[in-house]
Design an enzyme around this catalytic site. Structure first.
Site, PDB file in Angstrom:
ATOM      1  N   LYS A   1      18.095  21.040  42.825  1.00 34.37           N
ATOM      2  CA  LYS A   1      17.091  21.725  42.379  1.00 34.37           C
ATOM      3  C   LYS A   1      17.441  22.815  41.685  1.00 34.37           C
ATOM      4  CE  LYS A   1      15.576  25.428  45.598  1.00 34.37           C
ATOM      5  NZ  LYS A   1      15.148  26.426  46.838  1.00 34.37           N
TER       6      LYS A   1
ATOM      7  N   SER B   1      12.045  26.625  49.747  1.00 29.73           N
ATOM      8  CA  SER B   1      11.298  26.398  47.967  1.00 29.73           C
ATOM      9  C   SER B   1      12.059  25.227  47.876  1.00 29.73           C
ATOM     10  CB  SER B   1      12.060  27.476  48.033  1.00 29.73           C
ATOM     11  OG  SER B   1      12.626  27.835  47.779  1.00 29.73           O
TER      12      SER B   1
ATOM     13  N   SER C   1      14.577  28.226  52.712  1.00 32.69           N
ATOM     14  CA  SER C   1      14.240  26.792  51.786  1.00 32.69           C
ATOM     15  C   SER C   1      15.134  25.545  51.960  1.00 32.69           C
ATOM     16  CB  SER C   1      14.644  27.425  50.658  1.00 32.69           C
ATOM     17  OG  SER C   1      13.900  28.772  50.007  1.00 32.69           O
TER      18      SER C   1
END
EC number: 6.3.5.7
Lengths: 543, 544
Positions: free
Chosen positions: A120, A195, A219
């Site tokens: 990420k 996210s 997330s």
């Protein structure tokens, strides 16, 4: 004994008995079925172990594996847009060749050797940019690897790229990325969740084997549910946060995505453990999660006999899609078939989690994001005066969702409001923590949906932040309590070309990821009629 | 309630500052004054005051009283910064001692250097404070380019130490007396970096070497009433941190920084007047002078009925013009939006740990002064000896060898101090050891050598070292105490100077000194003076 080592490495199969399943290459399908004749829809296997076997048996070189994986990544990338940064193939091949040299020299190249790992974009990597999906960090390159990344690399893992995300982790759809919108591999008109949407989509579409995400309020778990992959949010403190760009420090956790529970556990094992660069990382021992896995072939008829499973009543209530509820109820039945006792438990404080979470998260984020001031790095506007430099750099650098949360957090921490908001939210947090402790004293694990619905359409909730925030109801409580939770696909609802996956959330006691992985593995290996490979995966890699 | 009060006390110097202009002046000023001051040399921590200042003091009408409180920041002399492994040394090239953590890069996290807790507990105990066994760090938030994270890691509502006091002996020349000043709190925090401004004023640069250096902030009760008291408080604090070894306490390098709050009120009035904060105090004498200037400024305004012109503001002490000037008015209180630092665990102290630190504390200046006082030393001697821990240690070590306190004090304060001053050496750098000083004093007292010879030997010992015995032997300096030998020399001098003998016996008895000098010269300074004079007088007077 390791289950996975007993099984033949198998290819990624796309053929399932799932009604909407996608088939394009019948011959391969046939081959898969002949390989495992006993089960027409075999459960997911550890790709990491398959790669390891291929390398150690010299059936394939790491360079070959990387090349074929990259080809698949690039094929899907224009449609999904999972990645923000991808290094040159040459750089990745150089890593692979070093691994090959070690194998040739008879050394163990490490348990993650040859495994492509997506990271990420809010997790720092020294060899490519880390922007947290924000314009304010466009082109920013960290001078160090996050501890989790460092450990992945030390074990032979190859960081294949930085995955897309909602800016600084603030969002549930990945639409709040400053750079691009990622599509859901199951239906490209839908969001992958967020996210960590890029990390979830990439694993779902087999653009990489496993990936790292971060979970502040769900997330990792919500996108895992939306994309039909396994997602694990470890206990707070289990994985070092060093190198994770902070959103809400007391809630942030680096988590793992994989296409099987085994891979997810292997990745967690690689990154977990105390780190002297994170004062909140725990010194608890990290058990060998793989040793908790039991082979399907050696399972008893009631392998989870005696396990007490609590279904959180408040999570299958109004406001949750009927399809999701029935998938979770089916999962509960499956637990019963495995020998568990399943009871509904009530967590009366459950609904308080959402407001408490949003107050604490925005408060901490308003502080954590202060450092993005345009002075030392990142986006800086030209200004005559210091205040305009700050104002301009931040106004241009941050997106609207981030600005809204900074404003809310600043308000909540202001003199005169602190007691009413921040302090009160902390009190609620204590209540929630205690109620989970109580529920987990009477149950070994708690289960719930990972999200109130399956993936929704891109743009559907973009202008309705409250509806989007409400979608976090299933997950935020776990962060407030600091507990570990595993999400794994358990069924489908109608939607898209081939149905949309639904994720089951399993919540365990602090630092008991091992139990979650053990139970999750049995659940996954015994779940029939479900094949969680999205239609976009059309080719196959034989390791 | 207490927390709101604290918010108002805790105003960062440069927040809400519309431009960097005044800050620039402050910086330049700081550098300029640094070069000219030498106030914190170990031997001169006593406050010096100019005569103009005492005149100003006299001018203060007797019907006002000043209320003064001090916030002191002490930079801790830990090997590394508060939350990372960077070393800090004053004067290193800009940005040469920084890392992702003290630069506040994304993803970097603080990890507490546990030495800071040791130091904070030491100082807390030495200041007679109550310790918080369960405290924590908080974030104090404001924007400034020298603050890389956009917040300072500090302590807000649960400081590590509270409610203590500091005892101070005011030097005799300032009226003497023993004063006790309250300590409100001591808390741990990190320092910010520094801004370097281009000479043409076109740009500024950030130096983060100092960012993350550990500080203890010590907030006093508003217990001081004039500049001298404030300066003596600060000097005692410096002494204390040096005794404890927690800081070098150097004011010029900014290792010890004082911000003072001054207000005045008519005597008899219980309500406090408007508080003015003064910054840029680089020496104890500037603390004292700035406060006295500020008091007279406020008194003048008040006595002219213009007390509304005393406003809550931060003023800057200008060393050149010896006055305070407005730096920044406070329009409303700054809101630092404190909240608990989530990246750091709570600071938990155990009784065992605190006891361990307590037992390891050195003898503190106040205790030392009381002990010296009981030895019968004058307050001047006491203050001198206890001012510098190294000198006090030297003194104590000499006493331990059995020497007489008053004699040792005299030697240290006169010849040894003069030597150190001339040679610019500290007491740890001179070659003389406490053992030899004790031996020297004993040799004089026992009559082995004269005190004149003693002085000669002393300078030899100070510069080159060696032992008293060796030097006496080598130089054949043993005192002549044999009456027969002295008598021979006396006889010789009397015989050699018949003219002077005649004058003496004719009544010019002052010539005794001449004879004594001649005999001493003949003996190469070794004759026992008492014996010499006794024999000389007998001889001179017997034939008259």
């Amino acid at each position: 004994m390791l289950l996975s080592t007993l099984q033949t490495p198998r290819s990624l199969s796309r053929l399932t008995r799932h009604p909407h399943s996608f088939t394009s290459r019948a011959s391969l399908t046939h081959q898969t079925q002949t390989l495992t004749p006993s089960s027409p829809s075999p459960p997911p296997q550890s790709e990491i172990l398959s790669i390891r076997h291929a390398l150690l048996s010299r059936r394939a070189s790491a360079a070959d594996l990387v090349l074929s994986q990259l080809a698949r990544l690039r094929l899907a990338e224009p449609r999904l847009r999972s990645f923000l940064h991808l290094p040159d193939d040459d750089a990745l091949l150089a890593h692979a060749r070093r691994l090959d040299a070690r194998i040739a020299a008879g050394e163990d190249p490490g348990p993650l050797a040859g495994v492509l790992v997506g990271v990420k974009d809010n997790i720092c990597t020294a060899d490519m940019p880390s922007t947290a999906g924000s314009r304010i960090l466009e082109g920013y390159r960290a001078p160090f690897d996050a501890t989790a990344v460092k450990r992945v690399r030390e074990l032979g893992g190859i960081v294949v790229g930085k995955t897309n995300m909602d800016e600084f982790g603030m969002g549930s759809t990945t639409e709040a990325s400053a750079f691009q919108v990622t599509a859901n591999p199951w239906d490209e008109s839908r969001v992958p969740g967020g996210s960590s949407g890029g990390s979830a989509a990439a694993v779902s579409a087999r653009q990489c084997v496993v990936s790292l995400g971060s979970d502040t309020g769900g997330s990792v778990r919500q996108p895992a549910s939306f994309c039909g992959v396994v997602g694990l949010k470890p206990t707070y403190g289990r994985v070092s946060r060093f190198g994770l760009m902070a959103y809400a420090s007391s809630l942030d956790a680096i988590g793992c995505f994989g296409s099987s529970v085994a891979d997810t556990g292997t990745l967690l094992h690689a990154i977990a453990g105390h780190d002297r660069f994170d004062a909140t990382s725990s010194k608890q021992d990290v058990p060998d999660f793989q040793s908790h896995f039991v082979a399907v072939s050696s399972l008893e008829s009631k392998p989870l006999k005696g396990l007490r499973v609590g279904l959180i009543r408040e999570t299958i209530d109004d406001g949750v899609d009927a399809g999701v509820i029935s998938a979770i109820r089916a999962a509960a039945l499956h637990f019963e078939e495995l020998g568990c006792s399943v009871n509904e438990v009530s967590l009366p404080s459950f609904s308080l989690g959402l407001p408490a979470y949003y107050i604490l998260a925005v408060s901490e984020s308003s502080s954590n994001l202060s450092r993005y001031d345009g002075i030392r790095y990142g986006n800086q506007v030209y200004a005559d005066e210091l205040d305009s430099l700050y104002g301009g750099s931040r106004a241009q650098g941050f997106g609207s969702e981030v600005k809204m949360r900074i404003l809310m957090g600043t308000y909540a921490l202001s003199a005169g409001y602190y007691d009413a908001y921040y302090k009160r939210a902390q009190q609620v947090r204590t209540i929630i923590r205690n109620s989970f402790k109580e529920a987990l004293s009477q149950n070994d694990i708690l289960i719930s949906p990972a999200a109130p619905s399956a993936a929704y359409k891109i743009g559907e909730k973009k202008n309705d932040p409250l509806a989007m925030y409400a979608g976090d109801i299933m997950t935020v409580n776990v962060n407030l309590a600091g507990l570990p939770a595993l999400v794994l696909p358990c069924g489908f609802v109608e939607g898209g070309p081939s149905g949309l996956p639904v994720g089951l959330q399993m919540i365990g006691a602090a630092f008991n990821e091992g139990e979650l992985l053990r139970v999750g593995h049995i659940f996954e290996q015994t779940l029939e009629n479900c094949k969680f490979v999205p239609p976009i995966v059309v080719d196959d890699i034989a390791y | 309630m207490a927390s709101t009060i604290f918010r108002s006390l805790q105003v960062h110097p440069f927040l809400l500052y519309p431009t960097t202009f005044l800050r620039r002046r402050n910086e330049v000023f700081h550098l300029a004054s640094k070069a000219t001051q030498s106030q914190t040399d170990t031997q001169q921590t006593k406050v010096t005051t100019s005569s103009t200042q005492s005149k100003k003091l006299d001018k203060i009408p007797k019907d006002y009283e000043a209320i003064i409180g001090i916030e002191t920041h002490v930079q801790l002399s830990t090997l590394t910064k508060a939350f990372c492994g960077c070393p800090y040394s004053y004067g290193s090239p800009p940005n040469s001692s920084i890392c992702p953590i003290c630069m506040g890069l994304p993803g970097a996290l603080p990890v507490l250097n546990s030495k800071i807790i040791d130091f904070a507990v030491k100082l807390g105990l030495a200041l007679n404070c109550n310790l918080a066994f369960n405290s924590k760090f908080d974030r104090k938030q404001y924007f400034y380019p020298d603050l890389p994270k956009g917040y300072q890691i500090s302590q807000f509502d649960v400081p590590i130490a509270t409610a203590g006091f500091l005892d101070v002996d005011i030097p005799v020349e300032f009226g003497g007396g023993h004063k006790r000043f309250g300590i409100t709190r001591v808390h741990m925090e990190e320092d910010a970096g520094k801004l370097l401004h281009a000479e043409n004023g076109n740009y500024s640069q950030v130096d983060l070497n100092r960012a993350g250096v550990p500080l203890l902030e010590i907030v006093s009760e508003p217990d001081m009433r004039n500049g001298i008291e404030a300066a003596e408080y600060a000097a005692e604090l410096q002494r204390l941190v040096r005794y404890l070894g927690v800081s070098n306490g150097n004011m010029q390098e900014g290792s010890l920084r004082c911000d003072v709050n001054v207000s005045i009120r008519p005597i008899g009035q219980s309500k406090f007047g408007t508080k003015v904060e003064i910054k840029n105090l680089n020496s104890f004498s500037s603390v004292s002078r700035a406060i006295d200037f500020e008091i007279s400024r406020q008194v003048q305004l008040h006595s002219q009925g213009r007390e509304d012109q005393i406003v809550q503001e931060t003023r800057l002490w200008e060393e050149g013009s010896q006055r305070t000037i407005t730096m920044r008015k406070k329009e409303g209180l700054a809101d630092y939006r404190y909240f608990p630092e989530p990246d750091l665990p709570a600071v938990i102290l155990s009784q065992e740990y605190v006891d361990g630190i307590k037992n390891s504390l050195p003898e503190l200046p106040e205790i030392k002064r009381r002990r010296y006082e009981q030895m019968g030393l004058s307050m001047q001697d006491v203050l001198f000896l206890a001012n510098d821990k190294n000198i006090a240690d030297f003194f104590d070590a000499t006493l331990a060898k059995g020497a007489d306190p008053k004699l040792v004090a005299n030697w240290i304060m006169s010849d040894i101090a003069a030597f150190m001053k001339n040679e610019k050496l500290t007491i740890n750098e001179i070659k003389l050891t406490p053992e030899e000083l004790s031996e020297l004093i004993a040799s004089i007292k026992g009559g082995t050598i004269s005190s004149k010879i003693g002085k000669e030997i002393l300078f030899e010992l100070l510069a080159k070292g060696g032992t008293v015995k060796e030097l006496i032997e080598k130089k054949d300096l043993v005192q002549i105490a044999d009456p027969v030998e002295i008598e021979k020399m006396v006889d010789k001098i009397i015989a050699d100077n018949p003219k002077q003998v005649e004058q003496y016996r004719g009544g010019k008895t002052k010539l005794q000194g001449f004879f004594a000098g001649q005999v001493m010269k003949l003996s190469k300074g070794k004759a026992n003076p008492g014996l010499l004079n006794k024999i000389l007088l007998e001889k001179l007077n017997s034939k008259s």
